[in-house]
Design a protein around this motif. Structure first.
Motif, PDB file in Angstrom:
ATOM      1  N   PRO A 221       0.910 -15.592 -18.395  1.00  0.00           N
ATOM      2  CA  PRO A 221       1.934 -14.759 -17.961  1.00  0.00           C
ATOM      3  C   PRO A 221       1.904 -13.246 -18.304  1.00  0.00           C
ATOM      4  O   PRO A 221       2.228 -12.416 -17.420  1.00  0.00           O
ATOM      5  N   LEU A 222       1.349 -13.036 -19.360  1.00  0.00           N
ATOM      6  CA  LEU A 222       1.314 -11.779 -19.965  1.00  0.00           C
ATOM      7  C   LEU A 222       0.066 -11.197 -19.679  1.00  0.00           C
ATOM      8  O   LEU A 222      -0.294  -9.919 -20.177  1.00  0.00           O
ATOM      9  N   GLU A 223      -0.832 -11.743 -19.187  1.00  0.00           N
ATOM     10  CA  GLU A 223      -2.147 -11.341 -18.744  1.00  0.00           C
ATOM     11  C   GLU A 223      -3.083 -10.819 -20.065  1.00  0.00           C
ATOM     12  O   GLU A 223      -3.795  -9.649 -20.134  1.00  0.00           O
ATOM     13  N   MET A 224      -2.995 -11.617 -21.167  1.00  0.00           N
ATOM     14  CA  MET A 224      -3.625 -11.201 -22.379  1.00  0.00           C
ATOM     15  C   MET A 224      -4.898 -11.964 -22.283  1.00  0.00           C
ATOM     16  O   MET A 224      -5.132 -13.059 -22.765  1.00  0.00           O
ATOM     17  N   ARG A 225      -5.754 -11.137 -22.087  1.00  0.00           N
ATOM     18  CA  ARG A 225      -7.168 -11.861 -21.690  1.00  0.00           C
ATOM     19  C   ARG A 225      -8.119 -11.633 -23.028  1.00  0.00           C
ATOM     20  O   ARG A 225      -9.275 -12.392 -22.918  1.00  0.00           O
ATOM     21  N   ASP A 226      -7.583 -11.060 -24.022  1.00  0.00           N
ATOM     22  CA  ASP A 226      -8.385 -11.203 -25.153  1.00  0.00           C
ATOM     23  C   ASP A 226      -7.944 -11.919 -26.579  1.00  0.00           C
ATOM     24  O   ASP A 226      -8.163 -11.904 -27.648  1.00  0.00           O
ATOM     25  N   THR A 227      -6.834 -13.160 -26.016  1.00  0.00           N
ATOM     26  CA  THR A 227      -6.495 -13.755 -26.818  1.00  0.00           C
ATOM     27  C   THR A 227      -6.741 -15.254 -26.777  1.00  0.00           C
ATOM     28  O   THR A 227      -6.659 -15.810 -25.457  1.00  0.00           O
ATOM     29  N   GLY A 228      -7.501 -15.924 -27.583  1.00  0.00           N
ATOM     30  CA  GLY A 228      -7.930 -17.198 -27.435  1.00  0.00           C
ATOM     31  C   GLY A 228      -8.373 -17.721 -28.862  1.00  0.00           C
ATOM     32  O   GLY A 228      -8.176 -17.357 -30.152  1.00  0.00           O
ATOM     33  N   SER A 229      -9.094 -18.819 -28.706  1.00  0.00           N
ATOM     34  CA  SER A 229      -9.692 -19.536 -29.933  1.00  0.00           C
ATOM     35  C   SER A 229     -10.465 -18.924 -30.872  1.00  0.00           C
ATOM     36  O   SER A 229     -11.560 -18.499 -30.346  1.00  0.00           O
ATOM     37  N   ALA A 230     -10.345 -18.868 -32.165  1.00  0.00           N
ATOM     38  CA  ALA A 230     -11.474 -18.293 -33.015  1.00  0.00           C
ATOM     39  C   ALA A 230     -12.683 -19.104 -33.399  1.00  0.00           C
ATOM     40  O   ALA A 230     -13.591 -18.789 -34.056  1.00  0.00           O
ATOM     41  N   ALA A 231     -12.669 -20.385 -32.619  1.00  0.00           N
ATOM     42  CA  ALA A 231     -13.410 -21.088 -33.041  1.00  0.00           C
ATOM     43  C   ALA A 231     -14.719 -21.432 -32.212  1.00  0.00           C
ATOM     44  O   ALA A 231     -15.635 -22.118 -32.026  1.00  0.00           O
ATOM     45  N   GLY A 232     -14.866 -20.406 -31.270  1.00  0.00           N
ATOM     46  CA  GLY A 232     -16.104 -20.016 -30.689  1.00  0.00           C
ATOM     47  C   GLY A 232     -15.758 -20.605 -29.038  1.00  0.00           C
ATOM     48  O   GLY A 232     -16.521 -20.511 -28.167  1.00  0.00           O
ATOM     49  N   THR A 233     -14.598 -21.320 -28.933  1.00  0.00           N
ATOM     50  CA  THR A 233     -14.233 -21.570 -27.400  1.00  0.00           C
ATOM     51  C   THR A 233     -12.757 -21.031 -27.113  1.00  0.00           C
ATOM     52  O   THR A 233     -12.126 -20.787 -28.178  1.00  0.00           O
ATOM     53  N   THR A 234     -12.560 -20.808 -26.024  1.00  0.00           N
ATOM     54  CA  THR A 234     -11.263 -20.192 -25.591  1.00  0.00           C
ATOM     55  C   THR A 234     -10.587 -20.559 -24.271  1.00  0.00           C
ATOM     56  O   THR A 234     -11.281 -20.862 -23.330  1.00  0.00           O
TER      57      THR A 234
END
Length: 249
Positions: free
Chosen positions: A133-146
């Motif tokens: 919803p916020l179009e946050m395209r750089d936020t995801g898992s730090a474990a190598g998958t997102t």
């Protein structure tokens, strides 16, 4: 940053009819495997702890969970559902429920309970209710998958900045938190943090100037603004900081 997202998912889902998630839902409501072993629990009061207690650090849980067997750089690595169950059986809460005490363990448990209640991975819940919803395209898992749109695991892994210890050694890079990922598994960028900060500051749809990304210009959708308002609602006076109060996260 992960605890903020976990708490925001809780606040958002608590307003969705049929989600099965309520601020007043208890550990016993959402953790049948633990409820079934009530007689073996060191402190059965844990079953009465609510999701709101967990999200506001007022559940009386210790800062770190027992049974950690990860690496020195990430003690949560490899933490399993069996580890979590055994830890909850062994756990002894603080004497007074409602007293503020910062707990990584509590947020790890909260994230796992959200997954049990919804049947969805926490990463997907965060993507559905916050980052998309916020179009946050750089936020995801730090474990190598997102779940962040537009980023492959390889691209994502190569973009994560490593942390460093005092001696210069690289630490806490791209390692899993096991089932306690509600406590900390996300990485992000300054641009995405600016989008989230703008939403937290109360910018409604269509407010603000014409600069920035589309998400920055539009602000938070109404449903997410309501969830943020729930997060910021003050709940308890912190005993460790006399003139402060605690929301969710």
């Amino acid at each position: 940053i992960t605890k903020v997202f976990t708490a925001l998912v809780l606040a958002r889902l608590s307003a969705v009819p049929g989600s099965g998630v309520f601020l007043t839902a208890t550990v016993g409501d959402l953790y049948p495997a633990l409820l079934g072993q009530r007689a073996q629990m060191r402190d059965p009061r844990l079953l009465e702890v609510t999701l709101e207690h967990l999200a506001s650090h007022t559940a009386g849980m210790p800062r770190m969970p027992p049974r950690l067997h990860g690496t020195p750089n990430n003690p949560f690595s490899g933490y399993t559902d069996d580890d979590l169950l055994q830890a909850c059986l062994q756990l002894e809460l603080a004497p007074h429920l409602g007293t503020f005490f910062y707990s990584n363990f509590g947020f790890g448990l909260l994230g796992r309970l959200l997954e049990k209640a919804t049947g969805a991975p926490l990463s997907s819940l965060i993507s559905t209710h916050v980052t998309t919803p916020l179009e946050m395209r750089d936020t995801g898992s730090a474990a190598g998958t997102t779940d962040a749109p537009g980023l492959s695991p390889l691209d994502w892994s190569s973009r994560v900045a490593p942390g460093h210890a005092e001696d210069g050694a690289v630490t806490w890079r791209n390692s899993s938190y096991g089932v306690l990922h509600g406590n900390g598994f996300l990485t992000s960028s300054l641009a995405d943090m600016a989008v989230l900060a703008r939403a937290m500051l109360g910018h409604a749809d269509g407010e603000g100037d014409s600069s920035g990304t589309g998400a920055e210009r539009r602000g938070a959708p109404a449903a997410l603004r309501a969830a943020l308002a729930e997060m910021f609602r003050l709940r308890v006076q912190s005993e460790s900081r006399q003139h402060s109060a605690v929301g969710l996260g």
